[in-house]
Design a protein around this motif. Structure first.
Motif, PDB file in Angstrom:
ATOM      1  N   ALA A 206       5.468   8.444   4.167  1.00 39.18           N
ATOM      2  CA  ALA A 206       5.844   9.750   4.711  1.00 39.18           C
ATOM      3  C   ALA A 206       5.937   9.579   6.226  1.00 39.18           C
ATOM      4  CB  ALA A 206       4.827  10.810   4.313  1.00 39.18           C
ATOM      5  N   GLU A 207       5.149  10.340   6.960  1.00 42.33           N
ATOM      6  CA  GLU A 207       5.083  10.179   8.409  1.00 42.33           C
ATOM      7  C   GLU A 207       4.135   9.036   8.730  1.00 42.33           C
ATOM      8  OE1 GLU A 207       6.302  11.113  12.227  1.00 42.33           O
ATOM      9  OE2 GLU A 207       6.966  12.023  10.342  1.00 42.33           O
ATOM     10  N   PRO A 208       4.610   7.977   9.396  1.00 46.72           N
ATOM     11  CA  PRO A 208       3.710   6.848   9.716  1.00 46.72           C
ATOM     12  C   PRO A 208       2.529   7.312  10.551  1.00 46.72           C
ATOM     13  CG  PRO A 208       6.006   6.262  10.118  1.00 46.72           C
ATOM     14  CD  PRO A 208       5.977   7.741   9.872  1.00 46.72           C
TER      15      PRO A 208
ATOM     16  N   VAL B  26      12.397   2.649   4.308  1.00 49.83           N
ATOM     17  CA  VAL B  26      11.470   2.257   3.246  1.00 49.83           C
ATOM     18  C   VAL B  26      10.727   3.489   2.738  1.00 49.83           C
ATOM     19  CG1 VAL B  26       9.380   0.955   2.727  1.00 49.83           C
ATOM     20  CG2 VAL B  26      11.216  -0.109   4.047  1.00 49.83           C
ATOM     21  N   GLU B  27      10.704   3.664   1.414  1.00 53.62           N
ATOM     22  CA  GLU B  27      10.049   4.823   0.804  1.00 53.62           C
ATOM     23  C   GLU B  27       8.728   4.473   0.138  1.00 53.62           C
ATOM     24  OE1 GLU B  27      12.946   6.412  -1.863  1.00 53.62           O
ATOM     25  OE2 GLU B  27      14.395   6.863  -0.260  1.00 53.62           O
ATOM     26  N   GLN B  28       8.604   3.242  -0.319  1.00 55.87           N
ATOM     27  CA  GLN B  28       7.365   2.811  -0.956  1.00 55.87           C
ATOM     28  C   GLN B  28       7.026   1.391  -0.505  1.00 55.87           C
ATOM     29  OE1 GLN B  28       8.014   3.263  -5.227  1.00 55.87           O
ATOM     30  NE2 GLN B  28       6.707   5.069  -5.231  1.00 55.87           N
ATOM     31  N   ILE B  29       5.729   1.144  -0.346  1.00 55.28           N
ATOM     32  CA  ILE B  29       5.247  -0.193  -0.024  1.00 55.28           C
ATOM     33  C   ILE B  29       4.154  -0.551  -1.028  1.00 55.28           C
ATOM     34  CG2 ILE B  29       4.210  -1.701   1.709  1.00 55.28           C
ATOM     35  CD1 ILE B  29       5.218   0.166   3.842  1.00 55.28           C
ATOM     36  N   TYR B  30       4.227  -1.750  -1.571  1.00 56.85           N
ATOM     37  CA  TYR B  30       3.210  -2.249  -2.487  1.00 56.85           C
ATOM     38  C   TYR B  30       2.449  -3.383  -1.807  1.00 56.85           C
ATOM     39  CZ  TYR B  30       5.463   0.391  -6.214  1.00 56.85           C
ATOM     40  OH  TYR B  30       5.961   1.413  -6.980  1.00 56.85           O
ATOM     41  N   THR B  31       1.199  -3.535  -2.181  1.00 58.03           N
ATOM     42  CA  THR B  31       0.403  -4.630  -1.659  1.00 58.03           C
ATOM     43  C   THR B  31      -0.634  -5.044  -2.687  1.00 58.03           C
ATOM     44  OG1 THR B  31      -0.804  -5.428   0.289  1.00 58.03           O
ATOM     45  CG2 THR B  31      -1.403  -3.237  -0.529  1.00 58.03           C
ATOM     46  N   ARG B  32      -1.232  -6.198  -2.461  1.00 54.13           N
ATOM     47  CA  ARG B  32      -2.319  -6.651  -3.326  1.00 54.13           C
ATOM     48  C   ARG B  32      -3.413  -7.220  -2.445  1.00 54.13           C
ATOM     49  NH1 ARG B  32       2.459  -9.785  -2.894  1.00 54.13           N
ATOM     50  NH2 ARG B  32       2.057 -12.025  -2.840  1.00 54.13           N
ATOM     51  N   THR B  33      -4.641  -6.944  -2.832  1.00 47.76           N
ATOM     52  CA  THR B  33      -5.806  -7.350  -2.054  1.00 47.76           C
ATOM     53  C   THR B  33      -6.899  -7.782  -3.013  1.00 47.76           C
ATOM     54  OG1 THR B  33      -5.256  -5.691  -0.374  1.00 47.76           O
ATOM     55  CG2 THR B  33      -7.486  -6.588  -0.314  1.00 47.76           C
ATOM     56  N   SER B  34      -7.600  -8.846  -2.679  1.00 47.15           N
ATOM     57  CA  SER B  34      -8.722  -9.273  -3.513  1.00 47.15           C
ATOM     58  C   SER B  34      -9.692  -8.118  -3.699  1.00 47.15           C
ATOM     59  CB  SER B  34      -9.437 -10.454  -2.851  1.00 47.15           C
ATOM     60  OG  SER B  34     -10.686 -10.690  -3.477  1.00 47.15           O
ATOM     61  N   THR B  35     -10.177  -7.933  -4.922  1.00 46.52           N
ATOM     62  CA  THR B  35     -11.159  -6.878  -5.165  1.00 46.52           C
ATOM     63  C   THR B  35     -12.456  -7.149  -4.418  1.00 46.52           C
ATOM     64  OG1 THR B  35     -11.849  -7.996  -7.214  1.00 46.52           O
ATOM     65  CG2 THR B  35     -10.208  -6.237  -7.416  1.00 46.52           C
TER      66      THR B  35
ATOM     67  N   ASN C 134      -6.524  -0.057   3.805  1.00 50.80           N
ATOM     68  CA  ASN C 134      -5.326   0.421   3.114  1.00 50.80           C
ATOM     69  C   ASN C 134      -5.468   1.878   2.704  1.00 50.80           C
ATOM     70  OD1 ASN C 134      -4.143  -2.084   3.415  1.00 50.80           O
ATOM     71  ND2 ASN C 134      -4.670  -2.786   1.355  1.00 50.80           N
ATOM     72  N   HIS C 135      -6.625   2.262   2.202  1.00 50.80           N
ATOM     73  CA  HIS C 135      -6.845   3.664   1.842  1.00 50.80           C
ATOM     74  C   HIS C 135      -6.682   4.566   3.060  1.00 50.80           C
ATOM     75  CE1 HIS C 135      -9.429   2.548  -1.937  1.00 50.80           C
ATOM     76  NE2 HIS C 135      -8.141   2.549  -2.198  1.00 50.80           N
ATOM     77  N   SER C 136      -7.153   4.111   4.224  1.00 55.23           N
ATOM     78  CA  SER C 136      -7.054   4.936   5.430  1.00 55.23           C
ATOM     79  C   SER C 136      -5.600   5.142   5.857  1.00 55.23           C
ATOM     80  CB  SER C 136      -7.850   4.295   6.576  1.00 55.23           C
ATOM     81  OG  SER C 136      -7.160   3.188   7.144  1.00 55.23           O
ATOM     82  N   LEU C 137      -4.718   4.234   5.423  1.00 55.80           N
ATOM     83  CA  LEU C 137      -3.293   4.358   5.735  1.00 55.80           C
ATOM     84  C   LEU C 137      -2.539   5.153   4.671  1.00 55.80           C
ATOM     85  CD1 LEU C 137      -2.672   0.678   6.898  1.00 55.80           C
ATOM     86  CD2 LEU C 137      -2.638   2.709   8.358  1.00 55.80           C
ATOM     87  N   GLY C 138      -3.224   5.509   3.578  1.00 54.35           N
ATOM     88  CA  GLY C 138      -2.600   6.302   2.533  1.00 54.35           C
ATOM     89  C   GLY C 138      -2.296   5.563   1.254  1.00 54.35           C
ATOM     90  N   TYR C 139      -2.652   4.292   1.157  1.00 52.18           N
ATOM     91  CA  TYR C 139      -2.426   3.549  -0.087  1.00 52.18           C
ATOM     92  C   TYR C 139      -3.316   4.091  -1.201  1.00 52.18           C
ATOM     93  CZ  TYR C 139       0.259  -0.279   2.096  1.00 52.18           C
ATOM     94  OH  TYR C 139       1.218  -1.032   2.730  1.00 52.18           O
TER      95      TYR C 139
END
Length: 318
Positions: free
Chosen positions: A152-154, A277-286, A295-300
């Motif tokens: 949305a809004e960066p 860009v409308e969607q961004i995907y990422t992967r992170t070790s648990t 990532n959560h703080s950025l909206g993921y």
């Protein structure tokens, strides 16, 4: 019937049938997940990947002449991973429990040649693939959290402290900073420890240039410098066939510069570069709870968990 298939010379019918098996697997047990694009995978299957593994070799299972399952393997072209091959086994749901998966795995093993280990990194938790891998002696070596950001809004980037600067580019790394870019990428050595034998920490200027020359995607990079030296980096890829979707790759902050919020800073700065860009995907070790929080703080939002599994090639040949 199990047979080898060369994707580069395969008929269009076989190419699309192979992709149909992949697409069915991608959306299985995942309501709302979008199927991939054929054009994207047709390109990927004819090129080396972005960490130095060769284009794949395939074996396929046929029923009435139609491909209903496949085994894919890639072997490393880099010395650092000369001991390792990646493998994927997929069978359409209606054709499972007939021994096709096991037959495909047996047919894949000779294709890895002298590689000591086989790893698969697409095993989603709680799916038939997890049970299949465990039953055939694969063990879990890493667990990854998949996340998605609906752009949305960066977010605000915030100020860059004195002595630091951000450099942004699209495509190949500028010659003036390519050595610092490599230094930042090799900071992955401090990522949460796993039991995988994949080595991602031996980038060189030469290996980066080879990768840049081979890739078919658009790559954006944000490099954080401190007094001209590498302090952190983040990299995002965009498939030209799907320009509204991006994949967030490496994010590294070197040890001397941690604890200052730079991981969030460089990711937030990146979000301001990705027009369209409308969607961004990422992967992170648990295990990487800090980066998951960033990532959560950025909206993921979390979507699903998948695993990397590993077996010794000798055990699969026994």
């Amino acid at each position: 019937m199990i047979e080898e298939l060369d994707f580069a010379t395969a008929s269009e019918e076989d190419r699309h049938a192979l992709f149909d098996v992949l697409a069915a697997w991608v959306v299985e047990d995942s309501p709302g997940k979008k199927p991939p694009l054929y054009e994207t995978w047709a390109t990927r299957w004819q090129l080396p990947d972005d960490i130095g593994f060769a284009r794949p070799d395939f074996v396929v299972a046929r029923e009435g002449g139609t491909i209903v399952g496949y085994g894919e393997t890639r072997i490393s072209e880099a010395e650092a991973n000369a001991h390792l091959a990646f493998a994927t086994i997929v069978v359409l749901p209606d054709f499972r429990r007939r021994g096709l998966g096991t037959a495909l795995l047996r047919a894949v093993v000779p294709l890895v040649r002298d590689r000591s280990f086989i790893e698969g990194w697409g095993v989603e938790a709680g799916t038939p693939g997890e049970k299949f891998a465990a039953a055939r002696g694969f063990r879990v070596v890493v667990s990854m959290q998949r996340q998605r950001l609906d752009v949305a809004e960066p977010p605000e980037v915030g100020g860059v402290p004195d002595g630091y600067e951000l450099m942004t580019w699209q495509g190949a790394a500028p010659e003036a900073v390519v050595e610092e870019f490599v230094e930042a990428l090799n900071g992955m050595v401090d990522a949460p420890e796993t039991d995988s034998v994949l080595d991602l920490t031996r980038n060189t200027v030469e290996s980066v240039r080879r990768e840049e020359a081979a890739t078919s995607v658009v790559r954006w990079t944000v490099l954080l410098l401190h007094q001209g030296k590498a302090a952190g980096v983040t990299v995002v890829e965009i498939d030209p066939a799907v320009p509204t979707v991006a994949e967030q790759l490496h994010t590294v902050v070197l040890p001397a510069h941690r604890g200052k919020g730079f991981g969030r800073l460089i990711k937030a700065h990146m979000l301001h570069q990705l027009t369209g860009v409308e969607q961004i995907y990422t992967r992170t070790s648990t295990e990487n709870e800090h980066m998951i929080r960033v990532n959560h703080s950025l909206g993921y939002v979390d979507t699903f968990t998948y695993m990397g599994v590993q077996a010794r090639t000798a055990d699969l040949r026994a």
